[in-house]
Design a protein around this motif. Structure first.
Motif, PDB file in Angstrom:
ATOM      1  N   TYR A 141       0.844  -1.208   0.000  1.00 11.52           N
ATOM      2  CA  TYR A 141       0.000   0.000   0.000  1.00 11.52           C
ATOM      3  C   TYR A 141       0.873   1.250   0.000  1.00 11.52           C
ATOM      4  O   TYR A 141       0.628   2.215  -0.710  1.00 11.52           O
ATOM      5  CB  TYR A 141      -0.895   0.010   1.248  1.00 11.52           C
ATOM      6  CG  TYR A 141      -1.955  -1.056   1.263  1.00 11.52           C
ATOM      7  CD1 TYR A 141      -2.535  -1.507   0.076  1.00 11.52           C
ATOM      8  CD2 TYR A 141      -2.381  -1.630   2.465  1.00 11.52           C
ATOM      9  CE1 TYR A 141      -3.501  -2.495   0.091  1.00 11.52           C
ATOM     10  CE2 TYR A 141      -3.355  -2.611   2.486  1.00 11.52           C
ATOM     11  CZ  TYR A 141      -3.913  -3.042   1.298  1.00 11.52           C
ATOM     12  OH  TYR A 141      -4.873  -4.013   1.322  1.00 11.52           O
ATOM     13  N   ASP A 142       1.957   1.198   0.824  1.00  9.89           N
ATOM     14  CA  ASP A 142       2.818   2.391   0.890  1.00  9.89           C
ATOM     15  C   ASP A 142       3.358   2.727  -0.488  1.00  9.89           C
ATOM     16  O   ASP A 142       3.287   3.871  -0.948  1.00  9.89           O
ATOM     17  CB  ASP A 142       4.001   2.127   1.840  1.00  9.89           C
ATOM     18  CG  ASP A 142       3.538   2.143   3.297  1.00  9.89           C
ATOM     19  OD1 ASP A 142       2.362   2.509   3.514  1.00  9.89           O
ATOM     20  OD2 ASP A 142       4.312   1.773   4.180  1.00  9.89           O
ATOM     21  N   LEU A 148       2.268   1.822  -3.473  1.00  6.43           N
ATOM     22  CA  LEU A 148       1.214   2.261  -4.406  1.00  6.43           C
ATOM     23  C   LEU A 148       0.860   3.717  -4.142  1.00  6.43           C
ATOM     24  O   LEU A 148       0.726   4.525  -5.061  1.00  6.43           O
ATOM     25  CB  LEU A 148      -0.023   1.376  -4.228  1.00  6.43           C
ATOM     26  CG  LEU A 148       0.090  -0.025  -4.846  1.00  6.43           C
ATOM     27  CD1 LEU A 148      -1.144  -0.849  -4.525  1.00  6.43           C
ATOM     28  CD2 LEU A 148       0.272   0.097  -6.357  1.00  6.43           C
ATOM     29  N   LYS A 149       0.786   4.073  -2.855  1.00  7.42           N
ATOM     30  CA  LYS A 149       0.433   5.470  -2.550  1.00  7.42           C
ATOM     31  C   LYS A 149       1.551   6.415  -3.002  1.00  7.42           C
ATOM     32  O   LYS A 149       1.306   7.450  -3.606  1.00  7.42           O
ATOM     33  CB  LYS A 149       0.213   5.619  -1.036  1.00  7.42           C
ATOM     34  CG  LYS A 149      -0.142   7.029  -0.625  1.00  7.42           C
ATOM     35  CD  LYS A 149       0.405   7.381   0.727  1.00  7.42           C
ATOM     36  CE  LYS A 149       1.908   7.484   0.704  1.00  7.42           C
ATOM     37  NZ  LYS A 149       2.481   7.908   1.973  1.00  7.42           N
ATOM     38  N   LEU A 150       2.804   5.994  -2.735  1.00  8.98           N
ATOM     39  CA  LEU A 150       3.924   6.882  -3.092  1.00  8.98           C
ATOM     40  C   LEU A 150       3.958   7.117  -4.597  1.00  8.98           C
ATOM     41  O   LEU A 150       4.269   8.206  -5.071  1.00  8.98           O
ATOM     42  CB  LEU A 150       5.246   6.272  -2.620  1.00  8.98           C
ATOM     43  CG  LEU A 150       5.549   6.460  -1.139  1.00  8.98           C
ATOM     44  CD1 LEU A 150       6.813   5.714  -0.760  1.00  8.98           C
ATOM     45  CD2 LEU A 150       5.694   7.935  -0.818  1.00  8.98           C
ATOM     46  N   LEU A 151       3.576   6.080  -5.374  1.00  5.61           N
ATOM     47  CA  LEU A 151       3.612   6.261  -6.831  1.00  5.61           C
ATOM     48  C   LEU A 151       2.548   7.260  -7.270  1.00  5.61           C
ATOM     49  O   LEU A 151       2.629   7.837  -8.345  1.00  5.61           O
ATOM     50  CB  LEU A 151       3.405   4.923  -7.538  1.00  5.61           C
ATOM     51  CG  LEU A 151       4.580   3.939  -7.400  1.00  5.61           C
ATOM     52  CD1 LEU A 151       4.263   2.643  -8.111  1.00  5.61           C
ATOM     53  CD2 LEU A 151       5.853   4.543  -7.960  1.00  5.61           C
ATOM     54  N   GLU A 152       1.550   7.474  -6.405  1.00  8.26           N
ATOM     55  CA  GLU A 152       0.478   8.404  -6.802  1.00  8.26           C
ATOM     56  C   GLU A 152       0.807   9.833  -6.426  1.00  8.26           C
ATOM     57  O   GLU A 152       0.171  10.763  -6.881  1.00  8.26           O
ATOM     58  CB  GLU A 152      -0.830   8.010  -6.091  1.00  8.26           C
ATOM     59  CG  GLU A 152      -1.522   6.817  -6.704  1.00  8.26           C
ATOM     60  CD  GLU A 152      -1.710   7.003  -8.204  1.00  8.26           C
ATOM     61  OE1 GLU A 152      -2.194   8.076  -8.608  1.00  8.26           O
ATOM     62  OE2 GLU A 152      -1.306   6.120  -8.962  1.00  8.26           O
ATOM     63  N   LYS A 153       1.808  10.020  -5.564  1.00 10.42           N
ATOM     64  CA  LYS A 153       2.044  11.378  -5.056  1.00 10.42           C
ATOM     65  C   LYS A 153       2.814  12.183  -6.090  1.00 10.42           C
ATOM     66  O   LYS A 153       3.475  11.637  -6.974  1.00 10.42           O
ATOM     67  CB  LYS A 153       2.862  11.326  -3.762  1.00 10.42           C
ATOM     68  CG  LYS A 153       2.245  10.486  -2.679  1.00 10.42           C
ATOM     69  CD  LYS A 153       1.361  11.258  -1.770  1.00 10.42           C
ATOM     70  CE  LYS A 153       2.110  12.298  -1.002  1.00 10.42           C
ATOM     71  NZ  LYS A 153       1.138  13.114  -0.260  1.00 10.42           N
ATOM     72  N   GLU A 154       2.808  13.505  -5.914  1.00 15.87           N
ATOM     73  CA  GLU A 154       3.591  14.381  -6.799  1.00 15.87           C
ATOM     74  C   GLU A 154       5.074  14.103  -6.576  1.00 15.87           C
ATOM     75  O   GLU A 154       5.497  13.833  -5.454  1.00 15.87           O
ATOM     76  CB  GLU A 154       3.319  15.833  -6.418  1.00 15.87           C
ATOM     77  CG  GLU A 154       2.114  16.435  -7.064  1.00 15.87           C
ATOM     78  CD  GLU A 154       1.991  17.912  -6.696  1.00 15.87           C
ATOM     79  OE1 GLU A 154       2.603  18.281  -5.685  1.00 15.87           O
ATOM     80  OE2 GLU A 154       1.325  18.648  -7.410  1.00 15.87           O
ATOM     81  N   THR A 160      10.284  12.800  -2.955  1.00 16.47           N
ATOM     82  CA  THR A 160       8.841  12.605  -2.700  1.00 16.47           C
ATOM     83  C   THR A 160       8.295  11.728  -3.832  1.00 16.47           C
ATOM     84  O   THR A 160       8.989  11.506  -4.814  1.00 16.47           O
ATOM     85  CB  THR A 160       8.112  13.963  -2.777  1.00 16.47           C
ATOM     86  OG1 THR A 160       8.345  14.457  -4.104  1.00 16.47           O
ATOM     87  CG2 THR A 160       8.604  14.925  -1.766  1.00 16.47           C
ATOM     88  N   ARG A 209       7.213   9.215  -6.504  1.00 18.57           N
ATOM     89  CA  ARG A 209       7.734   7.947  -7.061  1.00 18.57           C
ATOM     90  C   ARG A 209       9.220   7.775  -6.774  1.00 18.57           C
ATOM     91  O   ARG A 209       9.705   6.646  -6.593  1.00 18.57           O
ATOM     92  CB  ARG A 209       7.469   7.906  -8.550  1.00 18.57           C
ATOM     93  CG  ARG A 209       8.090   9.053  -9.322  1.00 18.57           C
ATOM     94  CD  ARG A 209       7.744   8.965 -10.792  1.00 18.57           C
ATOM     95  NE  ARG A 209       8.387  10.054 -11.527  1.00 18.57           N
ATOM     96  CZ  ARG A 209       8.300  10.178 -12.846  1.00 18.57           C
ATOM     97  NH1 ARG A 209       7.610   9.288 -13.530  1.00 18.57           N
ATOM     98  NH2 ARG A 209       8.900  11.165 -13.472  1.00 18.57           N
ATOM     99  N   LEU A 263      10.680   8.466  -4.013  1.00 16.39           N
ATOM    100  CA  LEU A 263      10.704   7.873  -2.670  1.00 16.39           C
ATOM    101  C   LEU A 263      10.207   6.431  -2.742  1.00 16.39           C
ATOM    102  O   LEU A 263      10.700   5.542  -2.053  1.00 16.39           O
ATOM    103  CB  LEU A 263       9.816   8.698  -1.726  1.00 16.39           C
ATOM    104  CG  LEU A 263       9.963   8.413  -0.232  1.00 16.39           C
ATOM    105  CD1 LEU A 263      11.393   8.616   0.207  1.00 16.39           C
ATOM    106  CD2 LEU A 263       9.043   9.305   0.558  1.00 16.39           C
TER     107      LEU A 263
END
Lengths: 119, 339, 163, 152
Positions: free
Chosen positions: B52-53, B55-61, B231, B233, B235
């Motif tokens: 989940y972490d 997947l979320k990081l790939l969505e962030k700017e 930050t 992707r 990260l």
């Protein structure tokens, strides 16, 4: 082309640089595939791109630079007796260093003549 | 025709090994977080949390700081992950020999272990933020201090093999795996290799940058150290790289010290087809990797606070360094005098 | 020159075994403190100001502590309220005095001559009068600055105030 | 909102909700009251929430306690530095209406005048369960958003 693919063999180790490079590039491709699925955009000219400085503002690029003069603090602190001894030896005038140089080389020569391997 | 097969093999190998490293690394990270929580009396996140972490990081700017060196800043995580995956190619995965078994020995692995640290360090400097510069300087000190025992430990073992089996290649992992070190050392050698094992476990904690030695990404002191400006992707890739490195270090220690297989034991009770014994060995390998990762990461993370920079140097150059030299002397005495 | 003689001419008041107050006129306070520093009072624990509105006077108090003598000596002096100016003790006690004087300048408006930097410590870009003064009506100030009559949500506050 | 934009937002928030990384701006009551949220009795990590140490890694900025004029400048800068799908949670009555400092000359009265606030958690001090309920509402909102998008 195949000639380049042979592995360089030495008595104890062996290595094939070309294969290593190819493998590295392919893993780089794998990493890029995962990387490219991510979000690319970000807000360019806003506050977002400022370096993080706990909320304060850094006036200029020079101020953001941290000088590395204390990078070896860890080493000096940990091996303090060794560094103190070293500092005492470095008196600063050249003939001390020359004296050390002659002393050490002569000592090595003596050891070599006594037990050294004859050519 | 043979070259086509060879080319296919070379292209497929990183993907197979990369998939194993990433998936099992993330599962290990989930187990590690769950066990740390249980050891602190907490319930702890679900095992799928690392996925989940990421997947979320790939969505962030994915923010690139203004005074950063753009290409190096973006390339650093990619190089780090690529180097970690390439290291897996030279390591024996359970019963199977290393995929590039003839083409790279321990020295290549030793360098490939350093490349991710160097890449992230360069990324930290490239980010141009005061926190990340300080973090990178600390990472340099950490790398310098733990190079010495790592190289000394590997050379000690390789020297031992070169003296017992002069014919075999000393630095090749297949010799390590085919004849385990514990069988052909005397009493003194046994103690020496035991010390080396402990030193290698301590080294893998600092190599992974985990808690007692995470001075480079110290959360509370320099709020994220080298990874401050990363930050999104970037990260996420660093997160995956961190997971893969756990598998890399655990596999290296497993190959060097515990290359034993489970199937011979079971074979003398019940006849085992080849496939069954391979799977049993593979599962046994996964369990060993989990055990090593548990000792080096979870236990250390729960038991120790973060050390100061000079304590880390004092530990690695002082205690670990002297221990490795003592182990080397014990091994030398073991081979020459045969005690 | 022991510390008792220094302060004897200003009629010291002994509050408790280790607490002594002494009132010193504004002109001599700098020299007295400098002599006390040499006499053993190395620790400046605080500088505070009390605002006597009806007497029209600020009373600046220096709390000096000595590790050897183990006494807290409070040197008090009075300065007029309308132009509160006094000589800074930064040359004697250095940075600890600087921080205290900076805060007092911000909160009371006392000007310390010789203080290297009297910039605001807590109240960045503060436009009102020094807030700790007794004649500062902070209710009106807050009303103007934070609550406006037009906004719907602030109506309730205004009814309370106007009642 | 344009249709595709809503779908993208639903996907982003859907992923954010399962692994919320929190940057805490705990001062005054927040720090003392909100530690049990992190510790083993209430343990926020079981929902995937962890405390991160800088805003660039964080998705949720939790602000508790009164903000002075000096500190609100930093809060605005921190908020701007966070990468995009981000959530702000104002905990306690101080950020909501100024709390017991409603008539103090140095504190700001409403946080929403300075940065957009998505979730208010009342309480002086707020209970740890209130924090989890707030996160629960965020999950609820995202689930509704996803349903709405999938129905279209």
């Amino acid at each position: 082309m195949v000639g380049a693919l042979n592995t360089y063999v030495t008595p104890s180790g062996f290595w094939n640089p070309i294969l290593w490079l190819i493998a590295f590039l392919i893993s780089l491709l794998l990493a890029y595939i995962i990387w490219s699925r991510g979000e690319k955009s970000y807000k360019k000219e806003t506050e977002q791109v400022k370096p993080f400085f706990a909320g304060n503002v850094i006036e200029s690029k020079e101020r953001a630079h941290v000088r590395a003069h204390n990078i070896y603090w860890g080493f000096v602190e940990a091996l303090r007796p060794y560094y103190m001894a070293l500092k005492r030896i470095h008196t600063g005038d050249v003939n001390d260093y020359v004296a050390w140089f002659i002393g050490v080389t002569s000592f090595m020569l003596i050891i070599y003549f006594l037990w050294g391997v004859k050519p | 025709m043979m070259y086509v097969l060879l080319a296919l093999y070379i292209i497929a190998a990183p993907f197979i090994v990369g998939a194993l490293g990433i998936l099992y690394g993330m599962v290990l990270k989930g187990i590690d977080r769950k066990l740390t929580a249980r050891m602190q009396g907490r319930v702890g996140p679900p095992l799928r949390q690392p996925f989940y972490d990421v997947l979320k990081l790939l969505e962030k700017e994915c923010i690139i700081p203004e005074n950063a060196v753009k290409w190096l800043f973006n390339a650093a995580p990619l190089i780090a992950l690529a180097a970690s995956i390439t290291t897996l190619l030279y390591l024996p995965i359970g019963p199977f020999p290393p995929l590039f078994s003839g083409n790279g020995d321990l020295i290549v692995i030793l360098y490939l272990l350093e490349v991710p640290c160097l890449a992230i360090l360069a990324g930290g400097f490239a980010a141009g933020s005061p926190y990340s510069t300080v973090g990178s300087q600390r990472e340099m000190v950490l790398m310098i201090s733990c190079e010495f025992p790592l190289a000394a430990a590997i050379i000690a073992l390789a020297w031992k093999y070169s003296s017992i089996y002069p014919g075999l290649k000393a630095f090749s992992l297949t010799t390590f795996v085919n004849n385990p070190i514990w069988n052909n050392v005397g009493v003194l050698g046994f103690i020496g290799v035991g010390i080396l094992l402990i030193v290698m476990l301590a080294l893998s904690t600092s190599g992974l940058g985990r808690l007692p030695f995470d001075i480079a990404e110290a959360g509370t002191e320099i709020s994220g150290g080298m990874l401050v400006e990363y930050t999104g992707r970037n990260l996420g890739i660093l997160y995956i790289n961190d997971a893969v490195r756990v598998v890399v270090f655990a596999t290296l220690i497993n190959a060097m010290f515990f290359p034993y297989k489970l199937s011979p034991l079971i074979a003398n009770y019940v006849a085992l087809p080849l496939a069954a014994s391979l799977t049993i060995d593979f599962l046994f390998y996964l369990f060993k990797v989990f055990l090593i990762a548990f000792v080096t990461v979870t236990l250390m993370r729960v038991a120790f606070p973060r050390y100061r920079v000079d304590d880390v140097v004092k530990f690695y150059w002082g205690i670990a360094g002297l221990a490795t030299l003592a182990a080397l002397i014990l091994i030398v005495m073991d081979t020459f005098f045969g005690w | 020159m022991s510390w008792e003689e220094i302060i004897s001419e200003y009629k010291p008041v002994k509050q408790r075994p280790r607490r002594i107050w002494v009132n010193v006129p504004k002109e001599e306070v700098y020299d007295v403190i400098r002599k006390l520093r040499e006499a053993g009072f190395e620790h400046l624990s605080a500088i505070s100001v009390t605002d006597w509105l009806n007497e029209g006077v600020f009373e600046v108090t220096y709390h000096l502590w000595s590790y050897s003598i183990k006494t807290l000596l409070t040197v008090k002096t009075k300065i007029p309220r309308d132009d509160p100016v006094i000589k800074s003790v930064v040359p004697i006690y250095g940075m600890s005095a600087w921080i205290h004087e900076r805060e007092l300048h911000e909160m009371f408006g006392v000007v310390f001559e010789g203080n290297p930097d009297l910039s605001p410590l807590f109240l960045e870009d503060w436009d009102g009068p020094p807030p700790f003064r007794k004649d500062f009506n902070w209710r009106d100030y807050v009303r103007e600055k934070f609550y406006s009559k037009e906004r719907e949500r602030d109506k309730a506050y205004w009814e309370v105030w106007l009642k | 909102m344009v249709e595709t934009e809503k779908k993208v937002m639903a996907r982003k928030l859907g992923r954010l909700v399962r692994a919320v990384w929190i940057f805490n701006w705990f001062n005054s009551c927040g720090c003392t009251e909100l530690l049990p949220v992190v510790s083993s009795r209430y343990d926020m990590e079981r929902f995937g929430l962890i405390i991160v140490d800088n805003p660039k890694h964080a998705d949720c900025l939790i602000i508790t306690g009164y903000q002075t004029i000096k500190s609100i400048k930093r809060v605005v800068r921190i908020y701007n530095q966070m990468p995009d799908p981000k959530v702000v949670m104002a905990l306690g009555s101080c950020p909501i209406t100024g709390g017991m400092y409603w008539d103090s000359y140095n504190t700001i009265k409403r946080l929403s005048d300075y940065i957009p606030v998505h979730m208010y958690v009342p309480g002086c001090p707020p209970r740890p369960e209130a924090v989890f309920q707030a996160v629960g509402l965020l999950v609820e909102h995202v689930r509704k958003l996803k349903e709405e998008v999938s129905r279209k």
